[in-house]
Design a protein around this motif. Structure first.
Motif, PDB file in Angstrom:
ATOM      1  N   SER A   1       7.267 -26.709  27.384  1.00 43.08           N
ATOM      2  CA  SER A   1       7.681 -27.807  26.487  1.00 43.08           C
ATOM      3  C   SER A   1       6.473 -28.678  26.127  1.00 43.08           C
ATOM      4  CB  SER A   1       8.817 -28.618  27.086  1.00 43.08           C
ATOM      5  OG  SER A   1       8.460 -29.096  28.341  1.00 43.08           O
ATOM      6  N   TRP A   2       5.550 -28.852  27.070  1.00 41.38           N
ATOM      7  CA  TRP A   2       4.331 -29.597  26.728  1.00 41.38           C
ATOM      8  C   TRP A   2       3.508 -28.867  25.659  1.00 41.38           C
ATOM      9  CZ3 TRP A   2       2.673 -34.348  27.055  1.00 41.38           C
ATOM     10  CH2 TRP A   2       3.239 -35.215  28.003  1.00 41.38           C
ATOM     11  N   VAL A   3       3.412 -27.552  25.802  1.00 39.03           N
ATOM     12  CA  VAL A   3       2.642 -26.774  24.814  1.00 39.03           C
ATOM     13  C   VAL A   3       3.272 -26.945  23.430  1.00 39.03           C
ATOM     14  CG1 VAL A   3       2.066 -24.412  24.087  1.00 39.03           C
ATOM     15  CG2 VAL A   3       1.728 -25.091  26.452  1.00 39.03           C
ATOM     16  N   THR A   4       4.606 -26.888  23.380  1.00 38.99           N
ATOM     17  CA  THR A   4       5.264 -26.972  22.062  1.00 38.99           C
ATOM     18  C   THR A   4       5.148 -28.376  21.457  1.00 38.99           C
ATOM     19  OG1 THR A   4       7.349 -27.312  23.220  1.00 38.99           O
ATOM     20  CG2 THR A   4       6.934 -25.107  22.418  1.00 38.99           C
ATOM     21  N   ILE A   5       4.943 -29.367  22.305  1.00 40.87           N
ATOM     22  CA  ILE A   5       4.727 -30.719  21.760  1.00 40.87           C
ATOM     23  C   ILE A   5       3.267 -30.876  21.326  1.00 40.87           C
ATOM     24  CG2 ILE A   5       4.654 -33.198  22.363  1.00 40.87           C
ATOM     25  CD1 ILE A   5       6.963 -32.535  24.381  1.00 40.87           C
ATOM     26  N   LEU A   6       2.365 -30.386  22.181  1.00 40.05           N
ATOM     27  CA  LEU A   6       0.939 -30.634  21.946  1.00 40.05           C
ATOM     28  C   LEU A   6       0.396 -29.876  20.732  1.00 40.05           C
ATOM     29  CD1 LEU A   6      -0.502 -30.735  25.591  1.00 40.05           C
ATOM     30  CD2 LEU A   6      -0.135 -32.642  24.031  1.00 40.05           C
ATOM     31  N   ILE A   7       0.908 -28.677  20.496  1.00 39.91           N
ATOM     32  CA  ILE A   7       0.347 -27.897  19.374  1.00 39.91           C
ATOM     33  C   ILE A   7       0.531 -28.626  18.036  1.00 39.91           C
ATOM     34  CG2 ILE A   7       0.573 -25.741  18.039  1.00 39.91           C
ATOM     35  CD1 ILE A   7       0.911 -24.260  20.656  1.00 39.91           C
ATOM     36  N   PRO A   8       1.751 -29.074  17.672  1.00 39.03           N
ATOM     37  CA  PRO A   8       1.880 -29.801  16.391  1.00 39.03           C
ATOM     38  C   PRO A   8       1.033 -31.070  16.356  1.00 39.03           C
ATOM     39  CG  PRO A   8       4.039 -29.287  17.301  1.00 39.03           C
ATOM     40  CD  PRO A   8       3.051 -28.913  18.331  1.00 39.03           C
ATOM     41  N   CYS A   9       0.962 -31.783  17.491  1.00 37.63           N
ATOM     42  CA  CYS A   9       0.125 -32.999  17.525  1.00 37.63           C
ATOM     43  C   CYS A   9      -1.321 -32.639  17.209  1.00 37.63           C
ATOM     44  CB  CYS A   9       0.165 -33.654  18.902  1.00 37.63           C
ATOM     45  SG  CYS A   9       1.761 -34.342  19.283  1.00 37.63           S
TER      46      CYS A   9
END
Ligand SMILES: [Zn+2]
Lengths: 567, 283
Positions: free
Chosen positions: B79-87
């Protein structure tokens, strides 16, 4: 009358299939695409046609639309020791490939379940004689008696033909060919026909190997041949001599892929796909798996409907042993770009990944298993056998299997037969567990095994330490096990534990403090669902964690760099 | 030719502080995941002797036993990866926009990069969206009809070979298209930096691609080739060494970071190569 399972969607095999078999839609087939079988006449020695009084029966589910079992009364009872001779005419319409049998585009045919098979007349577990006749229902395979077969196939001469048995004659004339096959002591006869097959023939340890594969799969011919040779070599040496003069390997073309993944006496169907690299050895594993069925299915012809674990479980156990032996126990399944897995490792993980709270026993009929069939029948059984091997040692385990094979080849062994052989053979092996209890809990129970080290405590005293550690068994399976205790001076000590459910505290007064405790250090208890919690150490090696954390950092950097190329 | 490549490389080196700035942001995001990963695995395995096996190399049993005994173990990381990529992708528009500005205007330094990156963030975001639409266009115009024609590949073909080769052809076609969009996206941003309006820049971008197909494809596939080669070399060096000693672990980390920063330099190299083509075109 297995073929009638594919007569329409009302058969017991298909009616609850949800319109899909092996992931393929089947419900919307045209009438032409279904298959069926009927007996036109069955004459006794006096020329009386017995079919007139025949009727379909449905002993499993009472589904009157199911025609997979036909009961044909004889004019007079056949008494013990008597022989009956009957002549039968039957008609089979092959379906478009469904659950392996049938035709696919460009004249590919897999002829299996193409003739009426006689049920097995045997004693049940209470010793009462009768016909063992189960309908063809989901979750079950087959059960038939041994026989000698002479099969004559007449076909167009542009077709390649392969099958169970050995080719005894072959004639070609005016665009037609007539091929005769002969086989002894087999429980079924299947054959395949296809115009595009390339045929690869070789011989190993006195056994003829015939591989039929479409030209686009030619890169697999050598891999298949080697896999069969590995299987032959290992089984000949560790179980018993391969009982037939030949083995045929059929590699179906892609459009008939559903014909793959199956075993018939002296003939197996594999599966491959153009471009699968050598480092992915699932191709070899499958061939070896199906080959081992020549021992557990074809020769030890257990009832696959009632006791599927007796063939699939034992086959998986040997598939794992063979592939691990020849390709390494951490890389025999695949070894690609730094990721790898062994075959036995894979089987254990098939079992340990299951939702254990909903697991049932493995020793029950196929139609009663509505959970994870493969995880239970294949993987739990193979892990159970590997656990038994861990407990008694491989030489003793091999002796059990060899004796079982010698005693029951060309028969229909049941659970009790294997257990009796195991008990007899292992009676003189030094062991500290009850074999009956072992089989009862593994085959009929729902319990799991999960050892864990809970804590280590060292209190310094004048003479050294007051040390203790607590272990627990989180499941109800009980196997004796060794605990390896490591002291600060690196001295190691083995302690025995009966492995019973619940916590157990061990107290010592050592000179050096305990730095690590490891239950079952060699992972002999393969059924343990989590090896990671089997040990606890004061001196953990954190390097791998840092290494993988750095790797994950780098993976993230790489993902960011590549996903942002348009940004 | 070599002379030209050398010249582009020399120009890339003059923008090393911008490249390092991009690398630093990627590293920060990467470290965030790395730290979460470390804590997660340490919580699950930190006191286990299984680590000794893991030190010898990849061990599927250890990883899967961890996952099976705790279904949620990696969900936090995912879930962190999926948040961090768009950011990061938003930040990336800024960082790379700033780099493109510096390249085009002959400026250097990350201050100018950040300042101008912020300034052009919105229009460049528009160009990014436009480019993504173009990528999706391929899927709609080529991918969907392909899927309709092929149907179930396991029953349509008499052999899987035509299917495999058609997939490969599709992949090549897609890579061609993507390389051209990549060139279009850079050229459009260069035009906007030169003061041309948004839609006119888009038009200039298309004209540039049309007139420089060969050059763009040469640059694109050269970079792609370098990336594949780098991946191969990385695998040769790193393989699966396990973690037998701290020296090996640290060596691995250094190599990983060298490859990471090299990848960003290659990106800068690509931007300058497109600029060079554009200059020669205008000149
Ligand atoms: Zn099997």
């Amino acid at each position: 009358m297995y073929m009638n399972a594919f007569k329409d969607m009302k058969s017991s095999y298909l009616r609850n299939s949800g319109g899909k078999i092996f992931g393929r839609d089947i419900a919307d087939r045209t009438a032409e695409e279904w298959g069926h079988i009927s007996i036109d006449k069955m004459l006794n020695i006096d020329g009386v046609n017995l079919v007139t009084s025949a009727q379909y029966i449905q002993p499993n589910d009472g589904n009157t639309n199911d025609q997979s079992i036909i009961e044909i009364p004889l004019e007079q009872p056949l008494l013990p020791g008597e022989t009956g001779t009957y002549e039968m005419d039957f008609t089979t319409k092959m379906p478009k490939t469904i659950a392996r049998s049938g035709y696919s585009q460009k004249d590919f045919f897999l002829f299996v379940h193409w003739f009426p098979q006689v049920c097995v007349y045997e004693q049940d577990k209470h010793g009462i004689w009768g016909w063992n006749s189960h309908q063809f229902v989901p979750g079950t395979e087959f059960f038939a008696d041994f026989g000698d077969y002479n099969v004559t196939i007449s076909a167009s001469d542009h077709l390649q033909i392969g099958g169970s048995g050995c080719r005894t004659s072959e004639t070609k004339d005016k665009g037609k060919q007539i091929v005769e096959f002969q086989a002894h002591d087999i429980i079924d006869f299947g054959f395949v026909v296809y115009s595009e097959f390339d045929v690869y023939k070789s011989s190993f340890q006195g056994v003829d190997i015939e591989i039929l594969m479409p030209p686009e799969h030619c890169a697999f011919a050598d891999r298949y041949r080697q896999a069969i040779e590995h299987g032959l070599e290992y089984m000949n040496e560790n179980v018993g001599p391969y009982p037939y003069p030949k083995i045929t390997i059929v590699d179906p073309p892609v459009h008939a892929l559903n014909s793959g993944f199956m075993e018939y006496p002296m003939m197996i169907t594999a599966a491959s796909f153009y471009g699968i690299p050598k480092s992915i050895r699932s191709v070899e594993s499958l061939v070896i798996h199906e080959f081992v069925h020549m021992y557990f299915m074809a020769t030890l012809a257990s009832n696959e409907k009632e006791e599927a674990w007796l063939d699939e479980g034992f086959v998986t156990y040997f598939e794992d042993r063979i592939t691990d032996h020849f390709h390494g126990d951490k890389s025999s399944f695949y070894n690609l770009l730094g990721f790898r897995s062994g075959n036995a490792e894979n089987s254990r993980l098939e079992y340990t990944k299951l939702d254990h709270s909903s697991l049932g026993p493995i020793a029950k009929p196929g139609w009663e298993i509505n959970g994870p069939y493969k995880g239970l029948i294949y993987a739990k059984t193979s892990s159970m056998l590997k656990t038994l091997e861990g407990l008694v040692g491989r030489p003793a385990m091999d002796k059990v299997i060899q004796t079982y094979y010698q005693s029951y080849k060309f028969k229909h062994p049941k659970e009790a037969d294997f257990r009796r052989i195991a008990t007899e053979v292992l009676s003189d092996v030094d062991r500290d567990f009850d074999l009956n209890h072992f089989f009862d809990q593994c085959l009929h129970g729902t319990e799991i095994c999960d050892y864990e080290v809970l804590s280590i405590e060292n209190i310094q005293t004048e003479n050294g330490y007051d040390s203790k550690f607590i272990v627990t068994q989180n499941g109800g399976l009980k196997f004796p096990v060794h605990i390896e205790v490591t002291y600060e001076n690196n001295k190691k000590e083995l302690v025995k534990w009966d492995g019973a459910q619940g916590e157990k505290t061990y107290e010592f007064k050592p000179e050096n403090k305990i730095t690590a405790v490891n239950i079952d250090p060699q992972n002999k208890i393969f059924l343990d669902i989590n090896f990671n919690n089997n040990s606890l150490t004061y001196d953990p090696d954190k390097k791998p964690i840092l290494k993988y954390a750095a790797k994950s950092t780098n993976w993230m950097q790489t993902i960011l760099e590549y996903t942002s190329f348009l940004f | 030719m070599l002379q030209r490549l050398k010249h582009i490389w020399n120009r890339t080196l003059t923008h090393k502080s911008e490249v390092v700035c991009i690398y630093a942001f990627q590293l920060i995001f990467g470290l965030l995941i790395g730290c979460i990963f470390y804590c997660t695995v340490d919580d699950n395995l930190g006191q286990s002797m299984a680590l000794e096996h893991l030190a010898l190399g990849f061990d599927r049993t250890i990883i899967m036993d961890m996952v099976n005994s705790n279904d949620e173990v990696f969900s936090g990381i995912i879930s962190w990866v999926t948040i961090l990529i768009p950011c990061y992708l938003i930040i990336s528009i800024l960082l790379q926009g700033g780099l493109l500005f510096n390249i085009k205007r002959g400026e250097v330094g990350f201050k100018s990069q950040i300042k101008n990156g912020v300034k052009y963030l919105l229009p460049f975001f528009g160009i990014v969206l436009f480019s993504i639409v173009l990528v999706i266009l391929f899927v709609v115009v080529v991918g969907l009809p392909y899927k309709a024609i092929v149907g179930d590949p396991l029953t349509t073909f008499s052999s899987e070979k035509p299917f495999v080769f058609s997939l490969m052809a599709l992949a090549v076609g897609f890579s061609l298209w993507v390389v051209l969009i990549w060139g279009f996206s850079i050229s459009t941003r260069y035009s906007y930096i030169n003061g041309i309006s948004f839609w006119k820049s888009i038009k200039t971008g298309f004209i540039f691609v049309k007139n420089h197909l060969i050059e763009l494809l040469s640059i694109g596939y050269l970079l792609l080739g370098i990336h594949i080669l780098l991946g191969f070399i990385y695998y040769l060096i790193m393989g699966d060494r396990g973690a037998p000693s701290w020296l090996i672990v640290i060596f691995g980390i250094v190599i990983q970071q060298v490859f990471s920063i090299t990848r960003v330099f290659i990106r800068g190299f690509g931007y300058i190569a497109v600029d060079q083509v554009e200059d020669e075109f205008i000149g």
